[in-house]
Write a protein that holds these residues in place. Sequence first.
Motif, mmCIF file in Angstrom:
data_model
loop_
_atom_site.group_PDB
_atom_site.id
_atom_site.type_symbol
_atom_site.label_atom_id
_atom_site.label_comp_id
_atom_site.label_asym_id
_atom_site.label_seq_id
_atom_site.Cartn_x
_atom_site.Cartn_y
_atom_site.Cartn_z
ATOM 1 N N GLU A 1 30.742 33.289 -79.256
ATOM 2 C CA GLU A 1 31.563 34.098 -78.333
ATOM 3 C C GLU A 1 31.578 33.544 -76.913
ATOM 4 O OE1 GLU A 1 30.370 38.178 -78.531
ATOM 5 O OE2 GLU A 1 31.262 38.438 -80.510
ATOM 6 N N CYS A 2 30.605 32.729 -76.568
ATOM 7 C CA CYS A 2 30.586 32.153 -75.221
ATOM 8 C C CYS A 2 29.772 30.869 -75.243
ATOM 9 C CB CYS A 2 29.983 33.138 -74.209
ATOM 10 S SG CYS A 2 28.233 33.457 -74.476
ATOM 11 N N THR B 1 27.740 33.135 -69.667
ATOM 12 C CA THR B 1 27.701 34.262 -70.619
ATOM 13 C C THR B 1 28.425 35.510 -70.111
ATOM 14 O OG1 THR B 1 25.593 34.898 -69.655
ATOM 15 C CG2 THR B 1 25.509 33.517 -71.634
ATOM 16 N N GLN C 1 31.538 36.018 -69.644
ATOM 17 C CA GLN C 1 32.815 36.314 -70.299
ATOM 18 C C GLN C 1 32.723 35.864 -71.754
ATOM 19 O OE1 GLN C 1 36.236 35.191 -67.984
ATOM 20 N NE2 GLN C 1 37.608 35.410 -69.731
ATOM 21 N N ARG C 2 33.176 36.721 -72.656
ATOM 22 C CA ARG C 2 33.078 36.421 -74.087
ATOM 23 C C ARG C 2 34.400 36.647 -74.771
ATOM 24 N NH1 ARG C 2 27.577 36.694 -75.973
ATOM 25 N NH2 ARG C 2 26.263 36.807 -74.136
ATOM 26 N N LYS D 1 36.469 36.355 -78.971
ATOM 27 C CA LYS D 1 36.264 36.207 -80.421
ATOM 28 C C LYS D 1 37.057 35.020 -80.949
ATOM 29 C CE LYS D 1 34.176 40.155 -82.099
ATOM 30 N NZ LYS D 1 32.904 39.817 -81.465
ATOM 31 N N THR E 1 34.344 28.590 -74.593
ATOM 32 C CA THR E 1 34.425 30.013 -74.927
ATOM 33 C C THR E 1 35.817 30.369 -75.451
ATOM 34 O OG1 THR E 1 32.814 30.560 -73.228
ATOM 35 C CG2 THR E 1 34.278 32.344 -73.906
#
Length: 470
Positions: A20-21, A25, A27-28, A30, A71
């Motif tokens: 996810e990143c 970390t 901002q994540r 899918k 990401t």
Amino acid sequence: MKLVGKEHVLHRQADLVAYECDGFTLQRGKARAVVFPGETKEVSAVVRLLHRERVPFIARGAGTGLSGGATPLGGEVIISLVRMKKLLRVDLDNRTAVVQPGFVNLKLTQAISKDGYYYAPDPSSQYACTIGGNVAENAGGAHCLKYGVTTNHILGAEVVLPDGEVIRLGEDGIPDQPGYDLLGLITGSEGTLGVVTEITVRILKAPEGKQTILAYFDDVEDGSRAVSDIISAGIVPAALEMMDRTAIEGVEAANFPVGHPLDIEALLLIEVDGIEAGFQSEAEDIVDVCRKWNVREVKVAKDEQEAAAWWANRKTGFGAMGAISPDYLVQDGVIPRSRLPEVLNKIRAISQETGLRIANIFHAGDGNLHPLILFDAQKPGEKEKALQAGSRCLKACADAGGSITGEHGVGIEKKEEMRFIFTDEEIEAQTRIRSVFNPDNLLNPDKLFPQPGRCAEVKQEIKEQQGLKV
Ligand SMILES: Cc1cc2nc3c(=O)[nH]c(=O)nc-3n(C[C@H](O)[C@H](O)[C@H](O)COP(=O)(O)OP(=O)(O)OC[C@H]3O[C@@H](n4cnc5c(N)ncnc54)[C@H](O)[C@@H]3O)c2cc1C
């Protein structure tokens, strides 16, 4: 799945969480799936399929990037290069090595050190990051002051273009090729122009010897002035690193303490190398400069073990912030060295105004600052405050005639900050270059550049009204 084998594809939600990143970390997103090709042919086949089906995709190495380059923003397929991790060839006569993109940086030096050679670019993440990721980010490191960053050590690359075509760039060491420097363009393009599947790098003969010096200062400004004086004295140390008081508190509380005093304001960690006579006298000159700037204590490592301990303490510095803060944001600006005291003062003011502690660990010799903004994501609004403080630190660097990234790239994190250093027109010129390689913007979309500013949009509308091709 047929293209790489079922066992080399992840698609269940639970398996995708780890993707996810990257190291940024805050901002994540899918991913749709992660595929793990084992060779260039498979990368090309996967890319062709994704291109045909109009599915966005991202190359990924070890995921240690600090600006969100790897990401997903939602629905991309991640092409992980970690299975392509072979050292393909070493040619000591021509001082080159050929690696697959997933080959871990540090392993190259480990593989060739018995023959007296090493690979110079040494990001502090070198125990994990891949040479493919280093090429994409044009990674730097502590020893890049004297020896240059990744781009200075890349001689050739094989690249899968966003439509699946495979090309070779560079002539593996033959100097001054005619035509455009496409290898230079790919290096530092943050995975937006192609997927790098093989890299030829320059390897260097290890220096005859080296000496490591540690200097403690009661005043950051004295330490900064010593940095400027060392360089202006004509000495080019292999590395010239600085840590401030908050950073020292972190590294001493973490896994590799070495007994730095906790009441100093700054330390310099300096390495000189080369032939014995040269680096001995450089070390003496450096000690003299530090004394001129009121150093509290300056010492030379008594042996390799002591120097290695000092370096382990420095190189694990980012992670060490976890020992003194629940969360931290790593920033990465560049300034002209002579502006160091002024910019550090501005960063201190940002810290006071926001109430967030900011530690500084950085490559002082080349003016590459890393303010580490300490915060607690559990406290409402603190994450946003940290992001704003980070942006303000970058503005201070830009205003001092510097840049918003020295080595960690723009990714998703610093897209808007690109406006601190580029005009709309300059950004547009760069996105046009991206379009030549990546016309559908399927490869790593929405990274590196901000949305066009209103000014560029208006110009585009005018051109369209005039029937001009844009
Ligand atoms: C503790 C720590 C210390 C660090 N210290 C430094 C430092 O001193 N200097 C420095 O420069 N950086 C440093 N970094 C940042 C990071 O390690 C580097 O940017 C590194 O080059 C990323 O490599 P990676 O394999 O993890 O790439 P990833 O994070 O997986 O990807 C980074 C970018 O490269 C692209 N990419 C990856 N592989 C390929 C490929 N084969 N082809 C095309 N694009 C690709 C991705 O799409 C993404 O945009 C540090 C990070 C951490 C966590």
